[in-house]
Design an enzyme around this catalytic site. Structure first.
Site, PDB file in Angstrom:
ATOM      1  N   ASN A   9       0.867  -1.181   0.000  1.00  0.00           N
ATOM      2  CA  ASN A   9       0.000   0.000   0.000  1.00  0.00           C
ATOM      3  C   ASN A   9       0.901   1.227   0.000  1.00  0.00           C
ATOM      4  O   ASN A   9       1.541   1.530   1.002  1.00  0.00           O
ATOM      5  CB  ASN A   9      -0.886  -0.052   1.265  1.00  0.00           C
ATOM      6  N   LYS A  11       0.144   4.286  -0.224  1.00  0.00           N
ATOM      7  CA  LYS A  11      -0.478   5.462   0.421  1.00  0.00           C
ATOM      8  C   LYS A  11      -0.255   6.710  -0.462  1.00  0.00           C
ATOM      9  O   LYS A  11      -0.231   6.592  -1.674  1.00  0.00           O
ATOM     10  CB  LYS A  11       0.052   5.624   1.840  1.00  0.00           C
ATOM     11  N   HIS A  93      -9.315   0.982   5.281  1.00  0.00           N
ATOM     12  CA  HIS A  93      -8.009   1.192   5.909  1.00  0.00           C
ATOM     13  C   HIS A  93      -8.183   2.123   7.120  1.00  0.00           C
ATOM     14  O   HIS A  93      -9.008   3.019   7.093  1.00  0.00           O
ATOM     15  CB  HIS A  93      -7.020   1.794   4.906  1.00  0.00           C
ATOM     16  N   GLU A  95      -6.588   4.549   8.124  1.00  0.00           N
ATOM     17  CA  GLU A  95      -6.456   5.986   7.834  1.00  0.00           C
ATOM     18  C   GLU A  95      -7.751   6.535   7.230  1.00  0.00           C
ATOM     19  O   GLU A  95      -8.111   7.689   7.441  1.00  0.00           O
ATOM     20  CB  GLU A  95      -5.247   6.222   6.911  1.00  0.00           C
ATOM     21  N   GLU A 165      -4.995  -5.080  10.792  1.00  0.00           N
ATOM     22  CA  GLU A 165      -3.964  -4.067  10.993  1.00  0.00           C
ATOM     23  C   GLU A 165      -4.228  -3.329  12.298  1.00  0.00           C
ATOM     24  O   GLU A 165      -5.029  -2.385  12.331  1.00  0.00           O
ATOM     25  CB  GLU A 165      -3.983  -3.059   9.846  1.00  0.00           C
ATOM     26  N   GLY A 171       2.865   2.132  10.788  1.00  0.00           N
ATOM     27  CA  GLY A 171       3.814   3.229  10.592  1.00  0.00           C
ATOM     28  C   GLY A 171       4.552   3.625  11.861  1.00  0.00           C
ATOM     29  O   GLY A 171       5.207   4.659  11.911  1.00  0.00           O
ATOM     30  N   SER A 211       3.815  -2.251  10.270  1.00  0.00           N
ATOM     31  CA  SER A 211       5.276  -2.306  10.415  1.00  0.00           C
ATOM     32  C   SER A 211       5.883  -3.662  10.020  1.00  0.00           C
ATOM     33  O   SER A 211       6.809  -4.150  10.666  1.00  0.00           O
ATOM     34  CB  SER A 211       5.691  -1.914  11.845  1.00  0.00           C
TER      35      SER A 211
END
Ligand code: PGA
Length: 249
Positions: A9, A11, A93, A95, A165, A171, A211
């Protein structure tokens, strides 16, 4: 036997030129013994689509609108993704959930729309640190799963990959321990079994994300119910993504 599936991904990273370069590097270096997908930003999909056409590298989008067309300024339609030969779309996701306020209901609408148009779906679920520390990780994941898959038919569930996730691992450099990740993956598989049945659950691909790096991919993937990875930061360079996408199960 579930074939390992690694997805990158990207992003909001990479211009068209950078995307084309990275896609070419992956095609040159990868063995593609595992299933591999890259999800560049929308602006790069058209050019990357031309490069991956006829290869084993699959193309994904990072999001899409919840309706097909019309007055939705700034949105991208499933029809536009189909037009570019996109294979799959990442939905839900964290985010999108946490920065852009996407609810389980909106995500479910998108899931059904993508499946209706023949796109595969990577449905992301995962708890925040606060939710984990208050003992609610399973309840949160269950709600995201059940509401995200509402009215998805047994025939269509084969086209859905679930990506677990944990938000606190994305991240941040913090990875869930393989054992903690395995516990939630098994929980997800059992929930899918309760809704769809044994066969569907045993065939479901469940990716871990948060990660994932060349140094931890093997121990994570060694867990029985971890079938692949959704990779962010380490997907942005061939030198870190190739060892992940070529890991040996
Ligand atoms: P990360 O991102 O690998 O940079 O933690 C994973 C993701 O958000 O899909």
């Amino acid at each position: 036997m579930r074939k390992p599936f690694i997805a990158g991904n990207w992003k909001m990273n990479n211009t068209v030129g950078e995307s084309v370069k990275l896609a070419r590097e992956l095609l040159d270096a990868g063995s593609f013994k595992n299933k591999v997908l890259i999800a560049p930003p929308f602006t790069s999909l058209s050019e990357v689509s031309k490069i991956v056409k006829g290869t084993e590298l699959l193309l994904g989008a990072q999001n899409m609108a919840s309706v097909e067309s019309g007055a939705h300024t700034g949105e991208i339609s499933v029809l536009m993704l189909k037009d570019l030969d996109v294979n799959a779309v990442i939905l839900g996701h964290s985010e999108r959930r946490h920065i852009y306020g996407e609810s389980n209901e909106i995500i479910n609408t998108k899931v059904k729309l993508a499946l209706h148009h023949g796109l595969d779906v990577i449905l992301c679920v995962g708890e925040t640190l606060e939710e984990r520390e208050s003992g609610n990780a399973e309840a949160v994941v269950k709600k995201q799963l059940v509401e995200g898959l509402k009215d998805v038919s047994p025939a269509d569930i084969a086209k859905v990959v679930v990506a677990y996730e944990p938000v606190w691992a994305i991240g941040t450099g913090k990875t869930a321990s393989p054992e903690d990740a395995q516990a939630i993956h098994l929980f997800i598989r059992n929930e899918v079994k309760a809704i769809y049945g044994e066969k569907e659950a045993s065939e479901l691909i469940i990716q871990y994300g948060g990660s994932v790096k060349p140094g931890n991919v093997v121990t994570l993937m060694a867990q029985e119910d971890i079938d692949g990875a959704l990779v962010g930061g380490a997907a942005l360079k061939a030198e870190t993504f190739v060892p992940i996408m070529d890991f040996n199960k």
